[in-house]
Design an enzyme around this catalytic site. Structure first.
Site, PDB file in Angstrom:
ATOM      1  N   GLY A 159       0.837  -1.203   0.000  1.00 49.87           N
ATOM      2  CA  GLY A 159       0.000   0.000   0.000  1.00 49.87           C
ATOM      3  C   GLY A 159       0.865   1.242   0.000  1.00 49.87           C
ATOM      4  N   ASN A 160       0.274   2.366   0.329  1.00 48.77           N
ATOM      5  CA  ASN A 160       1.084   3.589   0.463  1.00 48.77           C
ATOM      6  C   ASN A 160       0.456   4.482   1.525  1.00 48.77           C
ATOM      7  OD1 ASN A 160      -0.834   5.503  -0.869  1.00 48.77           O
ATOM      8  ND2 ASN A 160      -0.480   4.129  -2.598  1.00 48.77           N
ATOM      9  N   ASN A 161       1.094   5.620   1.787  1.00 47.93           N
ATOM     10  CA  ASN A 161       0.694   6.460   2.925  1.00 47.93           C
ATOM     11  C   ASN A 161      -0.468   7.407   2.657  1.00 47.93           C
ATOM     12  OD1 ASN A 161       2.580   5.488   4.732  1.00 47.93           O
ATOM     13  ND2 ASN A 161       4.192   6.804   3.888  1.00 47.93           N
TER      14      ASN A 161
ATOM     15  N   ALA B 100      -3.566   7.886  -4.993  1.00 47.16           N
ATOM     16  CA  ALA B 100      -2.174   7.421  -5.067  1.00 47.16           C
ATOM     17  C   ALA B 100      -2.250   5.950  -5.459  1.00 47.16           C
ATOM     18  CB  ALA B 100      -1.497   7.604  -3.721  1.00 47.16           C
TER      19      ALA B 100
END
Ligand code: CTP
Length: 300
Positions: free
Chosen positions: A112-114, A180
């Site tokens: 995943g990402n932030n 994102a």
């Protein structure tokens, strides 16, 4: 109200108010119909007041007919409809992608990402507050929506987001890709939890579909805005994305700016148009960023 008398609190508020006044009359049917009251209502209208209709039904006198005050929910709908029909995005369909995507490794792990989704949700709220019907396609997030004009479509992976966008893109007037999106996914996610003893140390990755590029390729009358998150050669990289993905504009946010980017409530953006003109904004709340983005879109 007609004669400017000020002998009670309600009339004092009315006479001092600088905002628009809405009036929800309530009266027994024959009194309501009396020419003197009808004349007064007409006069109030000429002062710029907005007169709501009366409801029909059982009245306090026991009679049946016109004169009931509208129900509170009808008053609210009247106000919403009044303001909606005077807003810049009324009747427009706005599609927004938001948040991170999760690419499954096995049933319990993901890449995943932030991204928090805060920017996308702020854009959705601003669009809806300006009258738009909003489709918000969002990856996993803790953010909540507040406006009933926003329809939320939760998705998990980049491919899920791509499918959801394909379904809704053709009907939209404005599309903004603030998500994102993961650029890669695991080629063959494990069906069962990968165990430590299996000693697997690498994952085979394959590219995901580029959701924004799909929208650029299939653009008809949509106004398409992308985001670019860069750490170096920011302006040049953003301008390349603007051209390559066939966008009308791109919003650049830089991770090197303090207080900008993922998770925080603030962001520092630049809005770049097709003619390469750049409008830089100071560090501000994501809600103000969203307002500025729509101001730019509406002035194009
Ligand atoms: N985007 C997308 N689908 C992807 C990747 C990106 O829709 N699979 C969109 C993002 O929502 C954003 C824009 O493309 O609006 C640019 O995303 P960014 O991550 O900055 O760039 P990439 O195109 O992924 O290129 P790179 O990672 O090489 O910078």
């Amino acid at each position: 109200m007609v004669n400017g008398r000020c002998n009670n609190l309600l009339l004092a508020v009315y006479l001092s108010a600088k905002c628009k006044t809405f009036i929800a009359p309530s009266m027994d049917l024959d009194m309501y119909d009396h020419p003197s009251n009808q004349k007064n209502l007409k006069k109030l209208k000429t002062y710029g007041n907005i007169i709501m209709p009366v409801g029909k039904g059982q009245l306090a006198s026991g009679l049946y007919g016109n004169g009931r005050m509208l129900e509170p929910n009808q008053i609210i709908s009247f106000l919403i409809n009044h303001y909606k029909s005077n807003l810049p995005l009324t009747g427009k369909n706005v599609l927004i992608t938001s948040g991170p995507t999760y690419e499954q490794i096995d049933p319990v792990r993901f890449i995943g990402n932030n991204s928090s989704g805060k920017m996308g949700f702020a854009l959705a709220e601003v669009a809806a507050s300006q009258g738009a019907n909003v489709i918000l396609i969002t990856g996993p997030t803790n953010e909540k929506i507040h406006n009933s004009l926003i329809k939320i479509h939760p998705v998990l992976s980049a491919d899920n987001m791509y499918e959801a966008v394909k379904k809704h893109y053709a009907d939209c007037d404005i599309a903004i890709a603030s998500a994102a999106v993961s650029d890669f996914r695991v080629k063959s996610p494990a069906k069962k939890k990968i165990k430590k003893f299996e000693g697997k140390r690498s994952l085979e990755l394959v590219p995901t579909k580029d959701v924004l590029a799909y929208m650029g390729r299939n653009k008809k009358n949509q106004f398409l805005v992308g985001f670019a998150l860069e750490t170096d050669n920011e302006l040049e990289n953003a301008k390349i994305k603007l051209k390559e993905k066939n966008l009308n504009a791109i919003v650049l946010n830089s991770l090197s700016d303090k207080g900008a980017g993922f998770s925080s409530n603030t962001n520092k953006i630049s809005y770049i148009k097709m003619n390469d003109s750049v409008k830089k904004f100071p560090l501000q709340s994501k809600l103000d960023c969203a307002k500025n983005i729509f101001e730019q879109i509406l002035s194009s």
